[in-house]
Motif scaffolding. Structure first.
Motif, PDB file in Angstrom:
ATOM      1  N   LEU A 162       0.841  -1.197   0.000  1.00  0.00           N
ATOM      2  CA  LEU A 162       0.000   0.000   0.000  1.00  0.00           C
ATOM      3  C   LEU A 162       0.874   1.244   0.000  1.00  0.00           C
ATOM      4  CD1 LEU A 162      -2.615  -0.983   2.740  1.00  0.00           C
ATOM      5  CD2 LEU A 162      -3.033  -0.824   0.278  1.00  0.00           C
ATOM      6  N   PHE A 163       0.486   2.210  -0.801  1.00  0.00           N
ATOM      7  CA  PHE A 163       1.100   3.530  -0.729  1.00  0.00           C
ATOM      8  C   PHE A 163       0.543   4.208   0.512  1.00  0.00           C
ATOM      9  CE2 PHE A 163       0.888   2.838  -5.422  1.00  0.00           C
ATOM     10  CZ  PHE A 163       2.254   2.691  -5.620  1.00  0.00           C
ATOM     11  N   SER A 164       1.405   4.897   1.239  1.00  0.00           N
ATOM     12  CA  SER A 164       1.000   5.552   2.476  1.00  0.00           C
ATOM     13  C   SER A 164       1.647   6.924   2.554  1.00  0.00           C
ATOM     14  CB  SER A 164       1.443   4.706   3.679  1.00  0.00           C
ATOM     15  OG  SER A 164       1.120   5.347   4.889  1.00  0.00           O
ATOM     16  N   SER A 165       0.932   7.854   3.149  1.00  0.00           N
ATOM     17  CA  SER A 165       1.530   9.147   3.475  1.00  0.00           C
ATOM     18  C   SER A 165       2.181   9.025   4.851  1.00  0.00           C
ATOM     19  CB  SER A 165       0.454  10.236   3.481  1.00  0.00           C
ATOM     20  OG  SER A 165      -0.481   9.994   4.505  1.00  0.00           O
ATOM     21  N   VAL A 166       2.979   9.989   5.233  1.00  0.00           N
ATOM     22  CA  VAL A 166       3.628   9.961   6.545  1.00  0.00           C
ATOM     23  C   VAL A 166       2.590   9.936   7.669  1.00  0.00           C
ATOM     24  CG1 VAL A 166       5.114  11.288   8.121  1.00  0.00           C
ATOM     25  CG2 VAL A 166       5.759  11.037   5.731  1.00  0.00           C
ATOM     26  N   ASP A 167       1.433  10.559   7.447  1.00  0.00           N
ATOM     27  CA  ASP A 167       0.388  10.552   8.476  1.00  0.00           C
ATOM     28  C   ASP A 167      -0.547   9.351   8.367  1.00  0.00           C
ATOM     29  OD1 ASP A 167      -0.596  11.745   6.117  1.00  0.00           O
ATOM     30  OD2 ASP A 167      -2.052  12.973   7.179  1.00  0.00           O
ATOM     31  N   GLY A 168      -0.171   8.349   7.594  1.00  0.00           N
ATOM     32  CA  GLY A 168      -0.878   7.077   7.577  1.00  0.00           C
ATOM     33  C   GLY A 168      -2.040   6.948   6.612  1.00  0.00           C
ATOM     34  N   VAL A 169      -2.267   7.927   5.761  1.00  0.00           N
ATOM     35  CA  VAL A 169      -3.353   7.842   4.785  1.00  0.00           C
ATOM     36  C   VAL A 169      -2.950   6.868   3.678  1.00  0.00           C
ATOM     37  CG1 VAL A 169      -4.699   9.127   3.064  1.00  0.00           C
ATOM     38  CG2 VAL A 169      -4.199  10.156   5.297  1.00  0.00           C
ATOM     39  N   VAL A 170      -3.842   5.923   3.364  1.00  0.00           N
ATOM     40  CA  VAL A 170      -3.592   4.949   2.292  1.00  0.00           C
ATOM     41  C   VAL A 170      -4.647   5.047   1.179  1.00  0.00           C
ATOM     42  CG1 VAL A 170      -2.293   3.324   3.714  1.00  0.00           C
ATOM     43  CG2 VAL A 170      -4.780   3.115   3.584  1.00  0.00           C
ATOM     44  N   GLU A 171      -5.642   5.870   1.371  1.00  0.00           N
ATOM     45  CA  GLU A 171      -6.722   6.025   0.391  1.00  0.00           C
ATOM     46  C   GLU A 171      -6.338   7.070  -0.658  1.00  0.00           C
ATOM     47  OE1 GLU A 171     -11.463   6.648   0.717  1.00  0.00           O
ATOM     48  OE2 GLU A 171     -10.262   8.103   1.803  1.00  0.00           O
ATOM     49  N   SER A 172      -6.712   6.826  -1.895  1.00  0.00           N
ATOM     50  CA  SER A 172      -6.537   7.772  -3.004  1.00  0.00           C
ATOM     51  C   SER A 172      -5.123   8.327  -3.104  1.00  0.00           C
ATOM     52  CB  SER A 172      -7.551   8.928  -2.886  1.00  0.00           C
ATOM     53  OG  SER A 172      -8.865   8.429  -2.851  1.00  0.00           O
ATOM     54  N   PRO A 173      -4.109   7.458  -3.179  1.00  0.00           N
ATOM     55  CA  PRO A 173      -2.736   7.959  -3.220  1.00  0.00           C
ATOM     56  C   PRO A 173      -2.450   8.830  -4.441  1.00  0.00           C
ATOM     57  CG  PRO A 173      -2.788   5.613  -3.703  1.00  0.00           C
ATOM     58  CD  PRO A 173      -4.163   5.997  -3.254  1.00  0.00           C
ATOM     59  N   HIS A 174      -3.256   8.704  -5.499  1.00  0.00           N
ATOM     60  CA  HIS A 174      -3.030   9.539  -6.684  1.00  0.00           C
ATOM     61  C   HIS A 174      -3.182  11.031  -6.362  1.00  0.00           C
ATOM     62  CE1 HIS A 174      -7.382   9.008  -6.537  1.00  0.00           C
ATOM     63  NE2 HIS A 174      -7.486  10.109  -7.253  1.00  0.00           N
ATOM     64  N   THR A 186       5.860   4.413   2.019  1.00  0.00           N
ATOM     65  CA  THR A 186       5.532   5.699   2.631  1.00  0.00           C
ATOM     66  C   THR A 186       6.192   6.829   1.856  1.00  0.00           C
ATOM     67  OG1 THR A 186       5.376   4.598   4.767  1.00  0.00           O
ATOM     68  CG2 THR A 186       5.549   7.003   4.781  1.00  0.00           C
ATOM     69  N   HIS A 187       5.352   7.731   1.383  1.00  0.00           N
ATOM     70  CA  HIS A 187       5.816   8.894   0.618  1.00  0.00           C
ATOM     71  C   HIS A 187       6.045  10.063   1.570  1.00  0.00           C
ATOM     72  CE1 HIS A 187       4.932   7.285  -3.444  1.00  0.00           C
ATOM     73  NE2 HIS A 187       4.110   6.524  -2.745  1.00  0.00           N
ATOM     74  N   PRO A 188       7.000  10.929   1.256  1.00  0.00           N
ATOM     75  CA  PRO A 188       7.305  12.054   2.134  1.00  0.00           C
ATOM     76  C   PRO A 188       6.280  13.187   1.966  1.00  0.00           C
ATOM     77  CG  PRO A 188       8.752  12.100   0.222  1.00  0.00           C
ATOM     78  CD  PRO A 188       7.911  10.860   0.107  1.00  0.00           C
ATOM     79  N   VAL A 189       5.076  12.918   2.436  1.00  0.00           N
ATOM     80  CA  VAL A 189       4.008  13.897   2.330  1.00  0.00           C
ATOM     81  C   VAL A 189       3.013  13.657   3.465  1.00  0.00           C
ATOM     82  CG1 VAL A 189       2.616  12.453   0.762  1.00  0.00           C
ATOM     83  CG2 VAL A 189       2.284  14.923   0.756  1.00  0.00           C
ATOM     84  N   ARG A 237      -8.698   7.886   4.262  1.00  0.00           N
ATOM     85  CA  ARG A 237      -8.757   6.690   5.111  1.00  0.00           C
ATOM     86  C   ARG A 237      -7.353   6.202   5.446  1.00  0.00           C
ATOM     87  NH1 ARG A 237     -11.669   0.946   3.727  1.00  0.00           N
ATOM     88  NH2 ARG A 237     -11.257   0.006   5.745  1.00  0.00           N
ATOM     89  N   ARG A 238      -7.201   5.838   6.687  1.00  0.00           N
ATOM     90  CA  ARG A 238      -5.941   5.287   7.161  1.00  0.00           C
ATOM     91  C   ARG A 238      -6.076   3.768   7.240  1.00  0.00           C
ATOM     92  NH1 ARG A 238      -6.252  10.378   8.250  1.00  0.00           N
ATOM     93  NH2 ARG A 238      -4.470  11.618   8.846  1.00  0.00           N
ATOM     94  N   LEU A 239      -4.964   3.072   7.231  1.00  0.00           N
ATOM     95  CA  LEU A 239      -5.003   1.615   7.272  1.00  0.00           C
ATOM     96  C   LEU A 239      -5.506   1.121   8.620  1.00  0.00           C
ATOM     97  CD1 LEU A 239      -4.459  -1.148   6.043  1.00  0.00           C
ATOM     98  CD2 LEU A 239      -2.043  -0.891   6.687  1.00  0.00           C
ATOM     99  N   PHE A 240      -5.098   1.772   9.693  1.00  0.00           N
ATOM    100  CA  PHE A 240      -5.455   1.294  11.023  1.00  0.00           C
ATOM    101  C   PHE A 240      -6.391   2.279  11.715  1.00  0.00           C
ATOM    102  CE2 PHE A 240      -1.262  -0.561  10.058  1.00  0.00           C
ATOM    103  CZ  PHE A 240      -1.673  -1.877   9.983  1.00  0.00           C
ATOM    104  N   ASP A 241      -7.263   1.711  12.544  1.00  0.00           N
ATOM    105  CA  ASP A 241      -8.259   2.479  13.285  1.00  0.00           C
ATOM    106  C   ASP A 241      -7.929   2.448  14.774  1.00  0.00           C
ATOM    107  OD1 ASP A 241      -9.794   2.905  10.951  1.00  0.00           O
ATOM    108  OD2 ASP A 241     -10.818   0.983  11.214  1.00  0.00           O
ATOM    109  N   PRO A 242      -8.371   3.450  15.536  1.00  0.00           N
ATOM    110  CA  PRO A 242      -8.103   3.467  16.978  1.00  0.00           C
ATOM    111  C   PRO A 242      -8.621   2.233  17.716  1.00  0.00           C
ATOM    112  CG  PRO A 242      -8.881   5.618  16.259  1.00  0.00           C
ATOM    113  CD  PRO A 242      -9.034   4.676  15.082  1.00  0.00           C
TER     114      PRO A 242
END
Length: 183
Positions: free
Chosen positions: A8-20, A140-143, A149-154
């Motif tokens: 999965l592509f991920s942002s530094v803050d854990g977002v994996v949805e809509s990486p485009h 993980t991309h430097p952004v 949506r994040r991969l993990f939930d509280p």
């Protein structure tokens, strides 16, 4: 036993949805090589319904312009869905014939290459927490994406992971592969 992987592509803050929406300026040759190495071992793909519908609409028409199309179009694809039925319209795509965990457990026992989960955050989550996912690569991309949506939930259970491999790329991407840690 076949390995089940996901990337999965991920942002530094854990977002994996809509990486485009946020990854466009950080692709580099090392990221491409890491992705290529991962899919080079795969001969079967698992998709959720939504991912299947989006990809089946896009990839058959994009094969000539994107190398991923030459991988995803001919590969065997199994779709997890409670709403789709009958024949699927994409080459080598069929519905799973049993509940997800049961189907994947049996599939891992068959001969073949690696099995990859693609285009489905929910399938990755379900298979990880069921103990069936052998390797999860987070690219993980430097952004900081900020929203999505994040991969993990509280409310997720504590789940111990083990680092399998890590690589940093020239544009600052971090490719980290994890597996479940045996207790």
């Amino acid at each position: 036993m076949r390995r089940l992987t996901a990337g999965l592509f991920s942002s530094v803050d854990g977002v994996v949805e809509s990486p485009h929406l946020w990854q466009f300026d950080s692709f580099d040759p090392e990221l491409g090589a890491g992705m290529g190495a991962m899919i080079g071992k795969v001969d079967t793909v698992l998709l959720g319904r939504q991912g299947y519908q989006e990809w089946a609409d896009h990839w058959p028409r994009a094969e000539a312009t994107d190398p991923f199309g030459s991988f995803i179009n001919p590969v065997q694809k199994f779709v997890a869905s409670r709403t789709l039925s009958g024949e699927l319209g994409w080459t080598n795509a069929s519905l799973m014939t049993a509940p997800l965990e049961e189907f994947v457990t049996a599939l891992k026992e068959t001969d073949g290459g690696d099995i990859a989960v693609c285009a489905s955050i929910s399938l990755v989550r379900q298979l990880l927490f069921a103990g069936l996912l052998d390797s999860l690569m987070l690219m993980t991309h430097p952004v900081v994406a900020g929203a999505g949506r994040r991969l993990f939930d509280p409310a997720d259970p504590v789940t111990r992971l083990e680092l399998q491999d890590v690589t940093a790329t020239s544009k600052g991407n971090v490719l980290a592969s994890y597996g479940l840690r045996a207790l």
